[in-house]
Write an enzyme that holds these catalytic residues in place. Structure first.
Site, PDB file in Angstrom:
ATOM      1  N   GLY A  15      38.359  45.554  37.278  1.00 60.68           N
ATOM      2  CA  GLY A  15      37.550  45.626  36.056  1.00 60.68           C
ATOM      3  C   GLY A  15      37.475  47.056  35.551  1.00 60.68           C
ATOM      4  N   ARG A  18      37.097  49.015  31.239  1.00 58.75           N
ATOM      5  CA  ARG A  18      35.958  49.352  30.368  1.00 58.75           C
ATOM      6  C   ARG A  18      34.680  49.510  31.205  1.00 58.75           C
ATOM      7  NH1 ARG A  18      34.997  43.273  27.967  1.00 58.75           N
ATOM      8  NH2 ARG A  18      33.221  42.809  29.308  1.00 58.75           N
ATOM      9  N   VAL A  64      40.560  38.416  39.576  1.00 59.20           N
ATOM     10  CA  VAL A  64      40.155  38.722  40.961  1.00 59.20           C
ATOM     11  C   VAL A  64      39.722  37.473  41.732  1.00 59.20           C
ATOM     12  CG1 VAL A  64      39.473  41.097  40.390  1.00 59.20           C
ATOM     13  CG2 VAL A  64      37.739  39.293  40.386  1.00 59.20           C
ATOM     14  N   ASN A  90      34.674  46.292  41.443  1.00 58.33           N
ATOM     15  CA  ASN A  90      33.728  46.472  40.336  1.00 58.33           C
ATOM     16  C   ASN A  90      33.684  45.284  39.377  1.00 58.33           C
ATOM     17  OD1 ASN A  90      32.300  48.185  38.061  1.00 58.33           O
ATOM     18  ND2 ASN A  90      34.213  47.420  37.164  1.00 58.33           N
ATOM     19  N   TYR A 155      23.871  35.192  39.495  1.00 59.69           N
ATOM     20  CA  TYR A 155      24.298  36.595  39.546  1.00 59.69           C
ATOM     21  C   TYR A 155      23.634  37.318  40.725  1.00 59.69           C
ATOM     22  CZ  TYR A 155      25.060  41.379  37.750  1.00 59.69           C
ATOM     23  OH  TYR A 155      25.419  42.707  37.591  1.00 59.69           O
ATOM     24  N   ALA A 156      22.334  37.108  40.902  1.00 59.81           N
ATOM     25  CA  ALA A 156      21.616  37.775  41.998  1.00 59.81           C
ATOM     26  C   ALA A 156      22.173  37.321  43.347  1.00 59.81           C
ATOM     27  CB  ALA A 156      20.124  37.479  41.911  1.00 59.81           C
ATOM     28  N   LYS A 159      25.441  39.091  43.964  1.00 56.24           N
ATOM     29  CA  LYS A 159      25.273  40.521  44.258  1.00 56.24           C
ATOM     30  C   LYS A 159      24.627  40.726  45.628  1.00 56.24           C
ATOM     31  CE  LYS A 159      27.216  42.134  40.568  1.00 56.24           C
ATOM     32  NZ  LYS A 159      28.476  42.873  40.697  1.00 56.24           N
TER      33      LYS A 159
END
Ligand code: NAI
Length: 247
Positions: A15, A18, A64, A90, A155-156, A159
């Protein structure tokens, strides 16, 4: 940090065309590393690589989340740029929704890109690093993985999963000379946070002791420190770079 501390090193940044990934790629390039920029869009990855400081950088197209593509691209990077000394996982996405409305696809896509993606590249790159008894892995997680966030159960979870994986990989590979750490950004101004309203930004700033959202350059230098020789005795750690939001 000295100017050429990463001279002779090859760094792969997923990633990296950007946002935070690009800032990390630029910071590592400024430290002397040759960069393999990985992006879903190969042309954008190549264009980003061409603008980095120094020479010998290349861009590659890869999803990925697809472990076969990851294996192929890693082999390509190793033949075109060189053996990967530094891996920065990333690449990441959000598919926010409140729990009761969250669709299976929204959960699965986020886990696949953020967590499985990091696993795919870590497994692929670790073999060479272990053989050479030298290597560094940096996982870009999020403060949301530490404290959770309403509307981001998927998402949490991805992560927080990266944090567990970071610590496990750190323990497993330390004796083979490979370090693995996580960097947890707070709220950083990128395309990912672009849709926040002024009211949301104001509310967030109130929770950040340093009083502002972060910029991508606030992350690049810390990433360079964590993958560089000054951090040689640091492994298995999660470093929040968030203006003091989580302490
Ligand atoms: P961004 O959306 O600007 O960049 C993400 C990059 O990852 C893009 O280039 C995208 O194409 C790439 N990507 C996504 N899925 C991919 C896949 N399956 N295969 C290959 N590439 C893929 O986002 P930003 O803000 O630069 O985020 C970078 C990382 O930092 C992400 O992991 C994000 O979760 C994390 N982060 C961002 C924060 C923020 O406030 N912006 C806060 C905390 C963590």
């Amino acid at each position: 940090m000295s100017a050429g501390e990463l001279e002779g090193k090859v760094a792969l940044v997923t990633g990296g065309s950007r946002g935070i990934g690009l800032a990390i790629a630029e910071s590592l390039a400024a430290g002397g590393a040759r960069i393999a920029v990985i992006g879903r869009d190969g042309e954008r990855a190549k264009a980003a690589a061409a603008k980095l400081t120094g020479s010998g950088h290349c861009g590659f197209s890869c999803d990925v989340a697809d472990s076969e593509q990851v294996k192929e691209v890693l082999a390509l990077v190793e033949s075109e740029v060189g053996p990967v000394d530094i891996l920065v996982n990333n690449a990441g996405i959000t598919r926010d929704n409140i729990l009761l409305r969250m669709k299976d696809e929204e959960f699965d896509e986020v886990i696949a890109a953020n967590l499985k993606g990091a696993f795919n590249f870590t497994r692929a790159a670790a073999r060479g690093m272990m053989k050479r008894r030298d290597g560094v892995i940096l996982n870009i997680t999020s403060v949301v993985g530490l404290i959770g966030n309403a509307g981001q159960a998927n998402y949490a979870a991805s992560k927080a999963g990266m944090i567990g994986m970071t610590k496990s990989v750190a323990k497993e590979l330390a004796s083979r000379g490979v370090r693995c750490n996580a960097l947890a950004p707070g709220f950083i101004r990128t395309d990912m946070t672009h849709d926040l309203t002024d009211a949301q930004v104001e509310a967030l700033q109130g929770q950040i002791p340093l009083g502002r959202l972060g910029e991508t350059d606030d992350i690049g230098g810390v990433a360079r420190f964590l993958v560089g020789p000054s951090a040689r005795y640091i492994t298995g750690q999660v470093l929040a770079v968030d203006g003091g939001m989580v302490m």
